[in-house]
Design a protein around this motif. Structure first.
Motif, PDB file in Angstrom:
ATOM      1  N   PHE A  23      11.662  21.921 -20.189  1.00 22.33           N
ATOM      2  CA  PHE A  23      10.297  22.517 -19.897  1.00 22.33           C
ATOM      3  C   PHE A  23       9.541  21.619 -19.252  1.00 22.33           C
ATOM      4  CE2 PHE A  23      12.110  25.170 -23.408  1.00 22.33           C
ATOM      5  CZ  PHE A  23      11.723  26.412 -22.839  1.00 22.33           C
ATOM      6  N   SER A  24       8.625  22.061 -18.363  1.00 24.32           N
ATOM      7  CA  SER A  24       7.717  21.118 -17.643  1.00 24.32           C
ATOM      8  C   SER A  24       6.508  21.395 -18.208  1.00 24.32           C
ATOM      9  CB  SER A  24       7.893  21.403 -16.105  1.00 24.32           C
ATOM     10  OG  SER A  24       6.634  20.739 -15.682  1.00 24.32           O
ATOM     11  N   SER A  25       5.789  20.239 -18.674  1.00 21.29           N
ATOM     12  CA  SER A  25       4.417  20.297 -19.248  1.00 21.29           C
ATOM     13  C   SER A  25       3.592  20.428 -18.090  1.00 21.29           C
ATOM     14  CB  SER A  25       4.071  18.984 -20.311  1.00 21.29           C
ATOM     15  OG  SER A  25       5.078  18.941 -21.299  1.00 21.29           O
ATOM     16  N   VAL A  46      17.401  20.292 -15.317  1.00 22.34           N
ATOM     17  CA  VAL A  46      17.706  18.947 -14.979  1.00 22.34           C
ATOM     18  C   VAL A  46      19.284  19.047 -14.512  1.00 22.34           C
ATOM     19  CG1 VAL A  46      18.257  16.623 -15.833  1.00 22.34           C
ATOM     20  CG2 VAL A  46      16.323  17.833 -16.309  1.00 22.34           C
ATOM     21  N   LEU A  47      19.463  18.518 -13.218  1.00 22.12           N
ATOM     22  CA  LEU A  47      20.755  18.197 -12.811  1.00 22.12           C
ATOM     23  C   LEU A  47      21.333  16.945 -13.225  1.00 22.12           C
ATOM     24  CD1 LEU A  47      22.069  18.980  -9.153  1.00 22.12           C
ATOM     25  CD2 LEU A  47      22.927  17.154 -10.665  1.00 22.12           C
TER      26      LEU A  47
END
Length: 94
Positions: free
Chosen positions: A68-70, A78-79
């Motif tokens: 999750f991006s805050s 994410v690769l």
């Protein structure tokens, strides 16, 4: 060449690629460990794996993990892993 989402039915293709990926990073070959790890990720839905293949067989894979991006307050990926078999490098599979 085609790239598609891999599933449990693709373990026979994924295990040698994943084992080769680990060996590239100087880990000992361990196909049983590779199968257990991949089976667990796919069964639990912990990751998404894409498989690159052509008429000759499996060429490579990439594995993405959800986060999750805050900042954007949204899910993201994410690769984490990317591997192309040595014989298929420079083919566009990556």
């Amino acid at each position: 060449m085609r790239v598609r989402r891999a599933g449990l039915g693709d373990l026979a293709f994924l295990v040698p690629l994943y084992d080769g990926y680990r060996q590239f990073y100087r880990q000992p070959s361990d196909p049983a460990l590779a199968e257990r790890f991949l089976r667990e990720r796919l069964t639990r839905g912990d990751s998404v794996i894409f498989l690159a293949e052509d008429e000759s067989g499996a060429l490579g894979f990439t594995q993405l993990y959800p986060i999750f991006s805050s900042i954007s307050a949204a899910p993201a990926w994410v690769l984490n892993d990317l591997f192309v078999s040595p014989g298929a490098r420079r083919s566009g599979a990556g």
